[in-house]
Write a protein that holds these residues in place. Sequence first.
Motif, PDB file in Angstrom:
ATOM      1  N   GLY A 230       0.824  -1.197   0.000  1.00  0.00           N
ATOM      2  CA  GLY A 230       0.000   0.000   0.000  1.00  0.00           C
ATOM      3  C   GLY A 230       0.856   1.242   0.000  1.00  0.00           C
ATOM      4  O   GLY A 230       2.020   1.223  -0.429  1.00  0.00           O
ATOM      5  N   SER A 231       0.299   2.339   0.506  1.00  0.00           N
ATOM      6  CA  SER A 231       1.051   3.587   0.575  1.00  0.00           C
ATOM      7  C   SER A 231       0.455   4.482   1.653  1.00  0.00           C
ATOM      8  O   SER A 231      -0.766   4.511   1.841  1.00  0.00           O
ATOM      9  CB  SER A 231       1.044   4.323  -0.769  1.00  0.00           C
ATOM     10  N   ILE A 232       1.317   5.186   2.356  1.00  0.00           N
ATOM     11  CA  ILE A 232       0.872   6.214   3.295  1.00  0.00           C
ATOM     12  C   ILE A 232       0.417   7.413   2.477  1.00  0.00           C
ATOM     13  O   ILE A 232       1.122   7.878   1.576  1.00  0.00           O
ATOM     14  CB  ILE A 232       2.010   6.626   4.244  1.00  0.00           C
ATOM     15  N   ARG A 233      -0.755   7.952   2.799  1.00  0.00           N
ATOM     16  CA  ARG A 233      -1.265   9.115   2.073  1.00  0.00           C
ATOM     17  C   ARG A 233      -1.142  10.408   2.876  1.00  0.00           C
ATOM     18  O   ARG A 233      -1.018  11.488   2.290  1.00  0.00           O
ATOM     19  CB  ARG A 233      -2.733   8.893   1.688  1.00  0.00           C
ATOM     20  N   SER A 234      -1.198  10.309   4.194  1.00  0.00           N
ATOM     21  CA  SER A 234      -0.987  11.503   5.010  1.00  0.00           C
ATOM     22  C   SER A 234      -0.680  11.079   6.434  1.00  0.00           C
ATOM     23  O   SER A 234      -1.075   9.994   6.878  1.00  0.00           O
ATOM     24  CB  SER A 234      -2.201  12.437   4.981  1.00  0.00           C
ATOM     25  N   ILE A 235       0.052  11.948   7.141  1.00  0.00           N
ATOM     26  CA  ILE A 235       0.384  11.748   8.543  1.00  0.00           C
ATOM     27  C   ILE A 235      -0.029  13.006   9.302  1.00  0.00           C
ATOM     28  O   ILE A 235       0.367  14.119   8.918  1.00  0.00           O
ATOM     29  CB  ILE A 235       1.895  11.504   8.736  1.00  0.00           C
ATOM     30  N   GLU A 236      -0.821  12.840  10.346  1.00  0.00           N
ATOM     31  CA  GLU A 236      -1.190  13.953  11.223  1.00  0.00           C
ATOM     32  C   GLU A 236      -0.824  13.590  12.649  1.00  0.00           C
ATOM     33  O   GLU A 236      -1.177  12.510  13.135  1.00  0.00           O
ATOM     34  CB  GLU A 236      -2.686  14.255  11.135  1.00  0.00           C
ATOM     35  N   ILE A 237      -0.119  14.474  13.312  1.00  0.00           N
ATOM     36  CA  ILE A 237       0.275  14.272  14.699  1.00  0.00           C
ATOM     37  C   ILE A 237      -0.086  15.520  15.482  1.00  0.00           C
ATOM     38  O   ILE A 237       0.257  16.637  15.080  1.00  0.00           O
ATOM     39  CB  ILE A 237       1.782  13.984  14.823  1.00  0.00           C
ATOM     40  N   GLU A 238      -0.790  15.341  16.582  1.00  0.00           N
ATOM     41  CA  GLU A 238      -1.104  16.451  17.470  1.00  0.00           C
ATOM     42  C   GLU A 238      -0.448  16.215  18.818  1.00  0.00           C
ATOM     43  O   GLU A 238      -0.436  15.089  19.335  1.00  0.00           O
ATOM     44  CB  GLU A 238      -2.622  16.607  17.650  1.00  0.00           C
ATOM     45  N   THR A 239       0.098  17.289  19.388  1.00  0.00           N
ATOM     46  CA  THR A 239       0.764  17.199  20.672  1.00  0.00           C
ATOM     47  C   THR A 239       0.705  18.551  21.356  1.00  0.00           C
ATOM     48  O   THR A 239       0.301  19.556  20.743  1.00  0.00           O
ATOM     49  CB  THR A 239       2.231  16.755  20.491  1.00  0.00           C
ATOM     50  N   ASP A 240       1.107  18.588  22.615  1.00  0.00           N
ATOM     51  CA  ASP A 240       1.210  19.867  23.299  1.00  0.00           C
ATOM     52  C   ASP A 240       2.329  20.690  22.674  1.00  0.00           C
ATOM     53  O   ASP A 240       3.320  20.138  22.178  1.00  0.00           O
ATOM     54  CB  ASP A 240       1.505  19.651  24.789  1.00  0.00           C
ATOM     55  N   THR A 241       2.189  21.994  22.680  1.00  0.00           N
ATOM     56  CA  THR A 241       3.221  22.864  22.122  1.00  0.00           C
ATOM     57  C   THR A 241       4.474  22.762  22.981  1.00  0.00           C
ATOM     58  O   THR A 241       4.475  23.093  24.163  1.00  0.00           O
ATOM     59  CB  THR A 241       2.745  24.322  22.077  1.00  0.00           C
ATOM     60  N   SER A 242       5.545  22.274  22.374  1.00  0.00           N
ATOM     61  CA  SER A 242       6.779  22.042  23.112  1.00  0.00           C
ATOM     62  C   SER A 242       7.949  22.016  22.145  1.00  0.00           C
ATOM     63  O   SER A 242       8.001  21.152  21.258  1.00  0.00           O
ATOM     64  CB  SER A 242       6.696  20.719  23.881  1.00  0.00           C
ATOM     65  N   ALA A 243       8.882  22.931  22.315  1.00  0.00           N
ATOM     66  CA  ALA A 243      10.091  22.899  21.496  1.00  0.00           C
ATOM     67  C   ALA A 243      10.910  21.653  21.788  1.00  0.00           C
ATOM     68  O   ALA A 243      11.583  21.113  20.899  1.00  0.00           O
ATOM     69  CB  ALA A 243      10.921  24.152  21.750  1.00  0.00           C
ATOM     70  N   ALA A 244      10.847  21.140  23.022  1.00  0.00           N
ATOM     71  CA  ALA A 244      11.565  19.923  23.368  1.00  0.00           C
ATOM     72  C   ALA A 244      11.045  18.732  22.574  1.00  0.00           C
ATOM     73  O   ALA A 244      11.817  17.857  22.158  1.00  0.00           O
ATOM     74  CB  ALA A 244      11.453  19.656  24.868  1.00  0.00           C
ATOM     75  N   PHE A 245       9.737  18.671  22.361  1.00  0.00           N
ATOM     76  CA  PHE A 245       9.168  17.586  21.551  1.00  0.00           C
ATOM     77  C   PHE A 245       9.745  17.633  20.136  1.00  0.00           C
ATOM     78  O   PHE A 245      10.085  16.595  19.558  1.00  0.00           O
ATOM     79  CB  PHE A 245       7.649  17.716  21.515  1.00  0.00           C
ATOM     80  N   LEU A 246       9.870  18.821  19.570  1.00  0.00           N
ATOM     81  CA  LEU A 246      10.384  18.959  18.205  1.00  0.00           C
ATOM     82  C   LEU A 246      11.839  18.527  18.097  1.00  0.00           C
ATOM     83  O   LEU A 246      12.258  17.991  17.067  1.00  0.00           O
ATOM     84  CB  LEU A 246      10.235  20.409  17.741  1.00  0.00           C
ATOM     85  N   LYS A 247      12.625  18.741  19.153  1.00  0.00           N
ATOM     86  CA  LYS A 247      14.057  18.459  19.098  1.00  0.00           C
ATOM     87  C   LYS A 247      14.413  17.062  19.583  1.00  0.00           C
ATOM     88  O   LYS A 247      15.315  16.417  19.037  1.00  0.00           O
ATOM     89  CB  LYS A 247      14.819  19.484  19.951  1.00  0.00           C
ATOM     90  N   ASP A 248      13.731  16.583  20.606  1.00  0.00           N
ATOM     91  CA  ASP A 248      14.162  15.363  21.291  1.00  0.00           C
ATOM     92  C   ASP A 248      13.419  14.106  20.855  1.00  0.00           C
ATOM     93  O   ASP A 248      13.843  12.993  21.186  1.00  0.00           O
ATOM     94  CB  ASP A 248      13.997  15.523  22.804  1.00  0.00           C
TER      95      ASP A 248
END
Length: 667
Positions: A230-248
């Motif tokens: 098959g194939s992935i058509r889209s990815i959605e991820i929701e999380t709390d706003t956190s710069a640490a989440f983006l980096k770590d």
Amino acid sequence: MKRLVFIALYIAGFFGNVQGQSNNNNITSVFLSRLPIVPDGTLWCGQFSSHSPNQQNGDVNHFLYRDAQDDAVIFDVRAPGCIKSMWATALDSSAVLKFYFDDENSPRYTIRAIDFYQGRLPGFSRPLVAYQRRGYYIRDSYAGNSFAPIFFQRSLRISVKGNPSFYHILYEKYPYGTKIDPAKTQEQHDFVLAAFGNQKTSVAKYPAQQIQSKLLPRQEINLFRQPGSGSIRSIEIETDTSAAFLKDVFIGMIWDEATQKDDKAPRLAFEATNNSRQYQVLAPIGMFFATPDYVLPVQSLPLSVERSGKDRLKLTCRFVMPYWRNARIILQNRSERSFSNIQSKIVYDATPYPENKTGYFTTFYRKGITEYGKDWLFFASPGTGWYVGTVQTCRLEHYCEGNEHFYMDGNRTPQINGTGTEDYYLGCFWPSKTYHSPFAGSVNDVRRLSGGDTSRFLTIFKEDYLFPAAYYRFHLEMPLPFYNAIDAKIQHGAEDNIASEYSSLAYAYLKSTPSLSETDFIDVGNASSRAFHGYHCSDMATPVSLLARYEGDNVYTTIQDEGLSHKGGRIRFTISIDPDNAEVRLRRRMDQAIARQEADVYIDGVFAGTWYDPQCNPVLRWYDSEFLLPSHLTKQKKQLAVELRVHGMAAPFSDFEYRAFCYKRFK
């Protein structure tokens, strides 16, 4: 470095009014879904730019040559093709663009460069063209951009009356005789227009896997796991706003998971391993979604980052990602803290892509200190596929003068050779302001982050270097094809002469099997090689010996070679090819000290187009020129009789070596 001025034009009658939205709301989905299919060998891409001949700073007001009107020629192609994008900066208010189609003696379009980018040419309206302030360094830090496709059937020449300033022009070129299909031109136009009008894609009809989870310290969780094809058509991820989440937190993607010892495992160029698994994608999640350091919005065609309610962040990816045996998407927490209330929705399609001619969605992540004398590597791999994008951060020292150098298929000349780092990302005059578009953007405004005076011009504050600039460039208006290998790099500083902290993530679709292979080689300076290939030329040829260098990353490597310079007459030789070829291309090492070298090409006595090189560089003189042969002249043949009829009134035609390459389609 900064930029220049250009004009893009539609061939009359190809397009209607560009105002408003495309009639096909799903056209962006269609184009994104085509990317996994590896490119056809009839497509070649290149770039003309104002880069400095000595490969130092000062990439301004350089051009190909002056025409009979004493105008500066900035684009000149004598083959069917299409300009896909144009960029310029520091526009001279009196500079005038002239467009000459199909050997016309008079320009079909004449317009001031600044008027062109401001949408004042009929058929070139916003949002396909834009003129926006994107930098701080000078008062008029405006960049002009055009994504309006400009197709031409036989040739196109663009000249500037006045100073050409800073510019680059990305284009595709096709073999002689290729017919430009009006339906395809309309489709390309509609896609670009839809990309600006609506960056969402239609995935409602597909199933999805959804989870809600917490990510503990040093934990890995599955977001998606699916057997079969098959194939992935889209990815959605929701999380709390956190710069640490983006980096770590890292996002990983594994297609057709297998152990390293399994011969059926996909052998890709870059393998990040963990517990014997191969990752086609493994990068900090902020890097992957083009907001590496701070919780800031991103508004591109394939990726977006936006607030979702109070203190929530929504990350969306629209790249299509095929697989054939299984697929897995994971999050890895590489920190000692926990992240709670992570929600994800991954939409997939169970319909398989044809595995024999489809590439894996692949990324390559790097972070470190730049190395003196060497370009920073974005991506390098053997194989066939598309290079589709870059996210980059830069910090410390004056990094912004570095030019991009992209090499395809072993060519020693970079097919993409730009004018500066912020120019590659379609900005200008660093420090860069924040801007977004479907294809390029600047996420971090380092002047504002540093607290510097945004009204000061011709000033760079030392604090500007302490905060990371973050950029993205997605080559979706013109994905960059490669058939044998790709080596994509960028300078740091004007001459790879600064130590900066870089990170980058390259995006590609990659099939690890090359589809282009070399089948013959002629050393023009070697008598035995000439005799073996039946190489003959007229008495208008003069032996030459040249000690010179190539443009790009190998600028410090000097090569000596012997060849011939032809002031007219004919050159004849035979080359061996694979009879199962779908296309043949010739590559010639030439001396580009003199512009406008030209010869008509005949294959077995049949005209195959004009081999024409308009550029001139008297400093870095070596250049590898490529010529695409029409497929009907090469199929089912083991050998080709090549004849080059040199244009006697043109510049001397130089040749030092020839290489023949055969492209074979995947079956």
